[in-house]
Motif scaffolding. Structure first.
Motif, PDB file in Angstrom:
ATOM      1  N   GLN A  16      30.944  66.845  90.810  1.00 48.20           N
ATOM      2  CA  GLN A  16      31.330  66.928  89.398  1.00 48.20           C
ATOM      3  C   GLN A  16      31.602  65.537  88.832  1.00 48.20           C
ATOM      4  O   GLN A  16      31.167  65.186  87.734  1.00 48.20           O
ATOM      5  CB  GLN A  16      32.570  67.805  89.266  1.00 48.20           C
ATOM      6  CG  GLN A  16      32.764  68.417  87.913  1.00 48.20           C
ATOM      7  CD  GLN A  16      31.923  69.673  87.733  1.00 48.20           C
ATOM      8  OE1 GLN A  16      30.958  69.908  88.456  1.00 48.20           O
ATOM      9  NE2 GLN A  16      32.276  70.487  86.768  1.00 48.20           N
TER      10      GLN A  16
ATOM     11  N   GLU B 207      34.633  74.295  87.025  1.00 46.15           N
ATOM     12  CA  GLU B 207      34.647  73.805  85.638  1.00 46.15           C
ATOM     13  C   GLU B 207      35.700  74.524  84.819  1.00 46.15           C
ATOM     14  O   GLU B 207      36.426  73.899  84.031  1.00 46.15           O
ATOM     15  CB  GLU B 207      33.285  74.070  84.980  1.00 46.15           C
ATOM     16  CG  GLU B 207      32.240  73.018  85.229  1.00 46.15           C
ATOM     17  CD  GLU B 207      30.935  73.358  84.506  1.00 46.15           C
ATOM     18  OE1 GLU B 207      29.974  72.608  84.709  1.00 46.15           O
ATOM     19  OE2 GLU B 207      30.878  74.356  83.768  1.00 46.15           O
TER      20      GLU B 207
ATOM     21  N   ARG C  97      33.244  56.677  78.130  1.00 40.11           N
ATOM     22  CA  ARG C  97      31.976  57.412  77.960  1.00 40.11           C
ATOM     23  C   ARG C  97      30.918  56.524  77.319  1.00 40.11           C
ATOM     24  O   ARG C  97      29.718  56.787  77.466  1.00 40.11           O
ATOM     25  CB  ARG C  97      32.204  58.653  77.087  1.00 40.11           C
ATOM     26  CG  ARG C  97      32.712  59.856  77.860  1.00 40.11           C
ATOM     27  CD  ARG C  97      32.494  61.125  77.066  1.00 40.11           C
ATOM     28  NE  ARG C  97      33.439  61.251  75.972  1.00 40.11           N
ATOM     29  CZ  ARG C  97      34.641  61.826  76.087  1.00 40.11           C
ATOM     30  NH1 ARG C  97      35.032  62.316  77.234  1.00 40.11           N
ATOM     31  NH2 ARG C  97      35.451  61.914  75.042  1.00 40.11           N
TER      32      ARG C  97
ATOM     33  N   ARG D 196      29.522  63.629  86.003  1.00 38.30           N
ATOM     34  CA  ARG D 196      30.207  63.178  84.789  1.00 38.30           C
ATOM     35  C   ARG D 196      29.865  61.738  84.474  1.00 38.30           C
ATOM     36  O   ARG D 196      29.666  61.364  83.315  1.00 38.30           O
ATOM     37  CB  ARG D 196      31.710  63.338  84.969  1.00 38.30           C
ATOM     38  CG  ARG D 196      32.564  62.888  83.802  1.00 38.30           C
ATOM     39  CD  ARG D 196      33.997  62.639  84.229  1.00 38.30           C
ATOM     40  NE  ARG D 196      34.061  61.521  85.166  1.00 38.30           N
ATOM     41  CZ  ARG D 196      35.101  61.260  85.952  1.00 38.30           C
ATOM     42  NH1 ARG D 196      36.151  62.044  85.936  1.00 38.30           N
ATOM     43  NH2 ARG D 196      35.098  60.222  86.774  1.00 38.30           N
ATOM     44  N   ASP D 197      29.782  60.889  85.504  1.00 39.18           N
ATOM     45  CA  ASP D 197      29.556  59.468  85.281  1.00 39.18           C
ATOM     46  C   ASP D 197      28.084  59.078  85.375  1.00 39.18           C
ATOM     47  O   ASP D 197      27.761  57.899  85.385  1.00 39.18           O
ATOM     48  CB  ASP D 197      30.411  58.637  86.245  1.00 39.18           C
ATOM     49  CG  ASP D 197      31.876  58.642  85.833  1.00 39.18           C
ATOM     50  OD1 ASP D 197      32.750  58.371  86.675  1.00 39.18           O
ATOM     51  OD2 ASP D 197      32.162  58.932  84.652  1.00 39.18           O
TER      52      ASP D 197
END
Lengths: 273, 258
Positions: A126, B91, A66, A130-131
């Protein structure tokens, strides 16, 4: 709520439980007397120590990831997805302007017609979000993360409650980092790098590209028959599948209509040197 | 569950204010508690689906129940649901897996929802705790439905037992069977002390480490707070002899109400 996991035979009127719990002879392991679940387990058990260490290491890896710049996370994600990497790149490019969630899902499904994946459109978006390759925005392009929707406060019979409200519709949009990765992506560069790295196998790559350039393409079985017995593939032992995968990742081959076919990029490589 | 008339949590303020608990008041409280047990049990039983999501969005969430953890839990749920979108179910499925199942690399990889994991030295399932709760279920005449595959000491199953105990207690009170109601309350208190209360706080603490959605983090707070209020209720009812006798006797002819 939906069906109950426990059947409930209701006692008849006046019926009382037949068992006094004080009299129940429970199964009981004496070792449990010594064991306090609230105390940290300092691991007399090596297995437990190793187990916790693996978990900590896994979480640290996620935390370290992260901390990486988004361009690096995106590049690593695309690299890790093998043949689906091109689907991710095309999806980012597709979202240069805001797109509805349904539009993006349909786009990905279309891209995956000839590239089956266990990841559906929702999972791919997704991962990209996220990245840091995609972000959710409203119809005005304002990131949804900057404007969280709040529930309504209502008062009924003197008591205050939250009432759930409906948020604004959201759209997918590529981030600057995502578009930068797309811009830097060079299938030609990747192909050249792969060929340089595997220079000893150049004739094998070319043979596969030639066969797949023929009318109707070529099947995995036919390609295997053509190259698997080449002496150079004996040590280390390699098969046609190794080269097919490399060529696909470099966009020199693609699977369509039940066969491997050489792309324009692959043809241009054949024409070179 | 979908209207304010069935607000999941009725604060025990009614009990404290009166000093004594009338049978009908206690029955109403038990019915309200049963509804909360049902809600919380369902959230642990399996991943959320569209039907559950729709029901949760139609509910009203009390802002101030008197318990900060319950309030935090409801607030997080209400805020999360108010920010739902096309991928919310995905999710939640991912977060359910991440929170309760983990990656399988170690026995410390998730907030495993089974009592045996927290009460056995090697953190295994199907251990002695499971046998104990099974004995309790048998003694109460309940059994796990064959279609439900989880272990008997899964938190969803233990919470549903509590729901049943609340429902039976309410029915006994409505029927004037106060001795039966008292036995059920004692059984419930013992189950809370010996089982749920012994391991769930550790699990909810783990949930806060692994969950990444406010849905399941809110569930952790809600669970903690609700079990706290349950403990307080039983302490109020059973704490001393006066509290024990706080249950009103059935009114006799010509006697005034207390």
């Amino acid at each position: 709520m939906s069906d109950e996991p426990i059947t409930v035979p209701m006692p008849a009127d006046g019926e009382t439980p037949s068992l006094d719990l004080d009299d129940v002879d429970f199964f009981f392991d004496d070792e449990l007397v010594e064991f306090d679940p609230h105390l940290p387990d300092d691991a007399d058990d090596e297995g437990a120590s190793a187990s916790r260490e693996r978990t900590r290491a896994g979480r640290s890896q996620q935390e370290r990831r992260r901390d990486l710049p988004p361009e690096q996370r995106i590049s690593e994600l695309i690299e890790s997805m093998n043949a689906q990497g091109k689907v991710l790149l095309r999806t980012i490019a597709f979202c240069e302007g805001p797109r509805t969630v349904e539009e993006v899902r349909a786009f990905i499904a279309d891209q995956q017609q000839s590239a089956f994946s266990v990841f559906d459109g929702a999972s791919i978006t997704q991962m990209l979000a996220r990245d840091g390759a995609l972000e959710r925005v409203d119809e005005d392009g304002v990131p949804m993360s900057s404007q969280p929707n709040e529930p309504e406060r209502v008062t009924i019979d003197g008591m205050e409650f939250y009432r759930v409200t409906s948020p604004k519709p959201s759209y997918w949009r590529a981030t600057a980092a995502g578009l930068a990765v797309v811009a830097l992506d060079s299938p030609e560069g990747r192909l050249r790098a792969q060929m340089d790295k595997d220079a000893d196998y150049d004739h094998v790559y070319r043979r596969i590209l030639e066969l797949c350039a023929e009318e109707g393409g070529s099947t995995p079985a036919a390609l295997g028959e053509a190259v698997d017995d080449d002496p150079i593939l004996e040590e280390p032992r390699r098969y046609a599948g190794y080269f097919i995968e490399k060529l696909e990742r470099c966009a020199a081959l693609e699977w369509s209509d039940g066969a491997w076919r050489t792309t324009e990029l692959g043809l241009s490589y054949l024409r070179s040197e | 569950m979908s209207t304010h008339d069935a607000s999941p949590v009725a604060a025990p303020a009614d009990v404290e204010a009166e000093g004594q608990v009338g049978p009908e008041e206690l029955a109403a409280l038990c019915e309200s508690r049963a509804a909360t047990y049902a809600l919380v049990s369902r959230l642990y039983r399996s991943e959320a689906d569209q039907e559950l999501l729709d029901e949760l969005c139609a509910m009203l969430y009390p802002i101030s129940t008197g318990n900060p953890s319950v309030d935090a839990g409801y607030r997080m749920l209400a805020f999360y649901l108010s920010n739902r979108w096309d991928n919310t179910l995905l999710e939640l499925r991912v977060d359910y897996m991440r929170t309760f199942i983990g990656s399988g690399r170690s026995t410390f990889d998730a907030a495993y929802p089974n009592e045996s994991v927290y009460t056995s030295p090697k953190r295994l399932v199907m251990q002695d705790s499971r046998d104990e709760v099974m004995a309790i279920y048998r003694s109460l005449g309940v059994s796990q439905a064959p279609t439900y595959r989880e272990s008997e000491d899964h938190i969803a199953v233990e919470l549903e037992l509590c729901q049943i105990l609340c429902q039976r207690c309410a029915e006994a009170l409505h029927a004037g069977e106060q001795a039966q109601a008292l036995r059920l309350l004692e059984t419930h208190r013992n189950f809370l002390q010996d089982h749920l209360g012994a391991w769930v706080p550790i699990m909810t603490s783990d949930m806060l480490k692994f969950s990444q959605t406010d849905f399941y983090r809110g569930l952790a707070y809600l669970t903690d707070g609700f079990l706290e209020t349950e403990g307080e209720l039983f302490a109020e009812l059973f704490g001393d002899e006066e509290a024990e006798e706080g249950l009103e006797e059935e009114p006799q002819a010509d006697t005034a109400q207390p």
